[in-house]
Design a protein around this motif. Structure first.
Motif, PDB file in Angstrom:
ATOM      1  N   PRO A   1       0.794  -1.018  -0.088  1.00  0.00           N
ATOM      2  CA  PRO A   1      -0.102  -0.022  -0.023  1.00  0.00           C
ATOM      3  C   PRO A   1       0.924   1.373   0.121  1.00  0.00           C
ATOM      4  O   PRO A   1       0.440   2.294  -0.178  1.00  0.00           O
ATOM      5  N   THR A   2       2.083   1.205   0.228  1.00  0.00           N
ATOM      6  CA  THR A   2       2.964   2.226   0.267  1.00  0.00           C
ATOM      7  C   THR A   2       3.979   2.189  -0.290  1.00  0.00           C
ATOM      8  O   THR A   2       5.299   2.255   0.120  1.00  0.00           O
TER       9      THR A   2
ATOM     10  N   ILE B   1       3.129  20.577   5.677  1.00  0.00           N
ATOM     11  CA  ILE B   1       3.715  21.271   4.381  1.00  0.00           C
ATOM     12  C   ILE B   1       5.164  20.672   4.272  1.00  0.00           C
ATOM     13  O   ILE B   1       5.814  20.433   5.175  1.00  0.00           O
ATOM     14  N   GLY B   2       5.506  20.844   2.869  1.00  0.00           N
ATOM     15  CA  GLY B   2       7.293  20.379   2.902  1.00  0.00           C
ATOM     16  C   GLY B   2       7.253  18.941   2.560  1.00  0.00           C
ATOM     17  O   GLY B   2       6.487  18.219   2.237  1.00  0.00           O
ATOM     18  N   ASN B   3       8.496  18.580   3.127  1.00  0.00           N
ATOM     19  CA  ASN B   3       8.723  17.089   2.875  1.00  0.00           C
ATOM     20  C   ASN B   3       9.510  16.300   4.001  1.00  0.00           C
ATOM     21  O   ASN B   3      10.192  17.222   4.946  1.00  0.00           O
ATOM     22  N   VAL B   4       9.238  15.289   4.353  1.00  0.00           N
ATOM     23  CA  VAL B   4       9.999  14.481   5.358  1.00  0.00           C
ATOM     24  C   VAL B   4      10.560  13.122   4.903  1.00  0.00           C
ATOM     25  O   VAL B   4       9.996  12.812   3.915  1.00  0.00           O
ATOM     26  N   SER B   5      11.935  12.785   5.318  1.00  0.00           N
ATOM     27  CA  SER B   5      12.699  11.818   4.818  1.00  0.00           C
ATOM     28  C   SER B   5      13.301  11.277   5.972  1.00  0.00           C
ATOM     29  O   SER B   5      13.873  12.100   6.891  1.00  0.00           O
ATOM     30  N   ILE B   6      13.310   9.786   5.935  1.00  0.00           N
ATOM     31  CA  ILE B   6      14.238   9.406   6.988  1.00  0.00           C
ATOM     32  C   ILE B   6      15.675   9.078   6.473  1.00  0.00           C
ATOM     33  O   ILE B   6      15.859   8.526   5.505  1.00  0.00           O
TER      34      ILE B   6
ATOM     35  N   GLY C   1       8.392   3.983   8.396  1.00  0.00           N
ATOM     36  CA  GLY C   1       8.416   4.373   6.987  1.00  0.00           C
ATOM     37  C   GLY C   1       7.838   5.803   6.468  1.00  0.00           C
ATOM     38  O   GLY C   1       7.189   6.385   7.549  1.00  0.00           O
ATOM     39  N   THR C   2       8.264   6.313   5.502  1.00  0.00           N
ATOM     40  CA  THR C   2       7.678   7.510   5.047  1.00  0.00           C
ATOM     41  C   THR C   2       7.681   7.596   3.514  1.00  0.00           C
ATOM     42  O   THR C   2       8.275   7.022   2.871  1.00  0.00           O
ATOM     43  N   ASP C   3       6.534   8.145   2.931  1.00  0.00           N
ATOM     44  CA  ASP C   3       6.236   8.482   1.409  1.00  0.00           C
ATOM     45  C   ASP C   3       6.641   9.719   0.969  1.00  0.00           C
ATOM     46  O   ASP C   3       6.282  10.094   0.209  1.00  0.00           O
ATOM     47  N   GLY C   4       7.307  10.738   2.052  1.00  0.00           N
ATOM     48  CA  GLY C   4       7.539  11.851   1.738  1.00  0.00           C
ATOM     49  C   GLY C   4       6.613  12.827   2.286  1.00  0.00           C
ATOM     50  O   GLY C   4       7.106  14.096   2.569  1.00  0.00           O
TER      51      GLY C   4
END
Length: 292
Positions: A209-210, A250-255, A227-230
């Protein structure tokens, strides 16, 4: 203790800050400036500025500057044991005992550029490039080996594949989700509607699903992954459904890194601070390193 590498305004200057009160306040450090990337362990902080490597072993009080060879470097950096690996345009620089050397190169030159580095065992590395390719660096071999077997032909445009490690498998998003173990000859597609067949791939189908997400194991919750999809942070695992724990406004998140005794890094672009599942997440365009 928290380390924060923050860009100033709209320019390229990036300064390093530290916090001793869980992010309530931050104190600027005297060096370095114009940081490209930061890697940190307790009692060892490393910052790359493009042509210099700065190292501190006293929590930022003093820094040792080490010139880096060749073209500008610093798009990505990882620690592989005591060795620091730093990406350049088409090669990987290794720093051991304060001596930088070129350790691996792409097997060709041109418009293909190294994007990210991923540790693979104790003496190897995976490299992604802006041409949607993955390469593997072997100990003692100067050229990176193409490790993209099984991917579809490259379409127009560019970008780096999203890859992560789940258990004994690597995952890559290349227009769809693919999985590969180190001894496999190629990447295998992981369709979201595939029926269970008893293979090792069944243990990864909870990711479907992701499929564009990046995943890393949670040090404080064995058998679970973050996990992250951004846009959203998820917690999931083979025996638990995917559950969102935070969605960016807002913006972006990443591991960037998440491992016991090392660091956890997130990036976003909103002026706030959040704590989720034991990890501090700062949302102001900064890189936050939580030293475990």
């Amino acid at each position: 203790m928290l380390l924060l590498a923050r860009r100033s305004g709209l320019g390229s200057e990036t300064r390093l800050y530290r916090s001793d009160d869980a992010g309530a306040t931050f104190t600027p450090l005297t060096a370095p400036e114009c940081i490209h990337t930061v890697v940190a362990r307790p009692n060892r902080w490393l910052a790359v500025t493009g042509d210099m490597l700065y190292e501190s072993r006293d929590e930022g009080a003093r820094w040792t500057a080490i010139p880096l060879p060749g073209e500008r470097v610093g798009g990505a950096a990882i620690l592989l044991g005591e060795e620091l690996l730093i990406s350049a345009r088409n090669h990987v620089v290794a720093v051991t005992s304060s001596t930088p050397v070129v350790k691996w190169r792409l097997p060709h030159t041109g418009s293909e550029l190294i994007a990210r580095l991923f540790p693979m065992g104790t003496n190897e590395v995976l490299v992604t490039t802006n041409r949607m390719r993955i390469y593997r660096g072997h100990a003692g071999e100067p050229l990176l080996e193409d490790w993209s077997q099984g991917f579809p032909p490259l379409l127009a445009g560019s970008g780096a594949p999203i890859i992560s490690r789940v258990g004994d498998a690597w995952l890559a998003f290349h227009g769809g989700l693919y999985a590969r173990r180190e001894a496999d000859a190629a990447w295998t597609p992981l369709p979201p509607d595939e029926a269970p067949d008893g293979s090792w791939l069944d243990t990864l189908r909870w990711l479907a699903p992701t499929e564009g997400s990046q995943w890393e194991p949670l040090p404080w919750a064995p058998g679970a992954w973050l996990g992250t999809d951004g846009m959203t942070l998820f917690i999931a695992g083979p025996e638990r459904p995917i559950s969102p724990v935070w969605r960016r406004p807002i913006g972006n998140v990443s591991i960037k890194h998440l491992s016991a005794g090392a660091t956890a890094v997130y990036m976003s672009q909103y002026n706030a601070t959040l704590t989720a599942t034991g990890v501090a997440v700062r949302l102001d365009g900064a890189h936050l390193l939580h030293l475990a």
